[in-house]
Design an enzyme around this catalytic site. Structure first.
Site, PDB file in Angstrom:
ATOM      1  N   SER A 160       3.993   1.770   2.431  1.00 37.59           N
ATOM      2  CA  SER A 160       5.352   1.841   1.884  1.00 37.59           C
ATOM      3  C   SER A 160       6.159   2.938   2.562  1.00 37.59           C
ATOM      4  CB  SER A 160       5.301   2.101   0.373  1.00 37.59           C
ATOM      5  OG  SER A 160       4.749   0.997  -0.315  1.00 37.59           O
ATOM      6  N   GLY A 171       0.828  -1.193   0.000  1.00 41.27           N
ATOM      7  CA  GLY A 171       0.000   0.000   0.000  1.00 41.27           C
ATOM      8  C   GLY A 171       0.868   1.251   0.000  1.00 41.27           C
ATOM      9  N   CYS A 172       0.311   2.356  -0.444  1.00 40.40           N
ATOM     10  CA  CYS A 172       1.103   3.582  -0.567  1.00 40.40           C
ATOM     11  C   CYS A 172       1.520   4.132   0.796  1.00 40.40           C
ATOM     12  CB  CYS A 172       0.344   4.629  -1.383  1.00 40.40           C
ATOM     13  SG  CYS A 172      -1.334   4.985  -0.820  1.00 40.40           S
ATOM     14  N   HIS A 173       0.569   4.360   1.699  1.00 45.76           N
ATOM     15  CA  HIS A 173       0.920   4.828   3.034  1.00 45.76           C
ATOM     16  C   HIS A 173       1.860   3.847   3.720  1.00 45.76           C
ATOM     17  CE1 HIS A 173      -1.985   8.114   3.095  1.00 45.76           C
ATOM     18  NE2 HIS A 173      -2.970   7.279   2.773  1.00 45.76           N
TER      19      HIS A 173
END
Length: 312
Positions: free
Chosen positions: A117, A113-115
């Site tokens: 990462s 996931g972006c957050h």
């Protein structure tokens, strides 16, 4: 050698970005499905099973629905949250120690996931190297552009009739039960989830994740040691820049959209004058290293191709 690749969910934000990165690559043959068959799980599975590798750019439920129908030998990259901590799946962050080889030999890889990462890239090395204990009370703020919310949120933010408050930062996940927390905790090797506050703002893409450290809770550890540990951990990684302790742009400010349109990530570390506090910062594009760029990077590794091919 040519590889057949299918993007299931190619009309979504992540799927479209992956397709852009794969366009024009002669070693890849992109497979397609008829528009009328896009929601037919049996027909989707048939196309996936005819591919060498498939991206699942779908909601969790749709990914879980199709996976039982996919042949074990077909390589799958799932971009949802469905399998990021699931047994039998490999977490798709090559720069973590030992992870690149696991991805290389895997047939089931979950794209981070972006957050998550942005947090893991800071916390995991420090826990792994013993500078920060697994039970440290981590907290995290993460600022993202509105594209992180997918097509629905993009439409809301780009609607001329949107509410006036959309022009201001908006914190969400305020029940402290965000979908990225399981992977943030497990992959970082923590005994408890961090206190996590995500924030969406009125710009298209880009992400800035901040993790504070109280050095009085880390006896014998200095800001210099933390900064050096991160630099050593990611030394030689092509998509990473780890800035020296205290090195910031000329105005001393970091713009969350600074790496928009790239697949890179930059890490910053700062400390208070007396060294009692630190701030760890990761800067990247939520659509790049935070999603589609990471997915393409993993695909390249799984197919034995140049790891950064098609990346910006």
């Amino acid at each position: 050698m040519s590889y057949k690749v299918f993007i299931d969910g190619s009309s979504g934000t992540t799927g479209l970005r992956i397709a852009d990165r794969l366009a024009g690559r002669p070693e890849l043959e992109l497979l397609h499905i008829a528009e009328a068959d896009r929601k037919d799980v049996e027909k989707r599975a048939a196309v996936i099973n005819s591919a060498d590798l498939a991206f699942l750019c779908l909601p969790d439920a749709a990914s879980k629905e199709v996976i039982p129908l996919v042949k074990p030998e077909v390589k799958v990259l799932d971009t949802s949250t469905a399998f990021r901590t699931a047994p039998g799946w490999v977490y798709g962050f090559p720069e973590l120690r030992g992870q690149r080889e696991k991805i290389r030999t895997a047939n089931r890889v979950a794209v981070p996931g972006c957050h998550a990462s942005g947090f893991i890239v800071l916390a995991r090395p420090l826990v792994e190297m013993g500078l920060v204990p697994a039970d440290y009370p981590f907290s995290c703020h993460s600022l993202t552009g509105y594209s992180g919310g997918g097509k629905k949120m993009i439409a809301e933010y780009e609607d001329a009739a949107r509410p006036a408050l959309y022009s201001t930062p908006r914190a969400y996940g305020l029940t402290l039960h965000h979908k990225h927390l399981p992977e943030m905790t497990a992959v970082s090797g923590l005994t408890a989830a961090p206190v996590f506050c995500p924030i969406v703002d009125d710009y298209y893409s880009g992400m800035e994740v901040t993790v504070p450290l109280r050095m009085d809770l880390l006896p014998g550890v200095t800001p210099e040691a933390v900064s050096k540990a991160l630099a050593d951990y990611y030394a030689g990684e092509k998509l990473f820049t780890v800035h020296p302790l205290g090195q910031l742009p000329g105005d001393g400010m970091l713009a969350a959209g600074a790496l928009q349109g790239t697949d890179r990530i930059e890490l910053y570390t700062t400390a208070s004058p007396d060294g009692s506090q630190m701030l760890l910062i990761s800067l990247f594009d939520n659509l790049g290293k935070g999603s589609s760029g990471a997915a393409v990077q993993c695909m390249n590794i799984m197919l034995g191709l140049d790891e950064t091919a098609g990346l910006e």
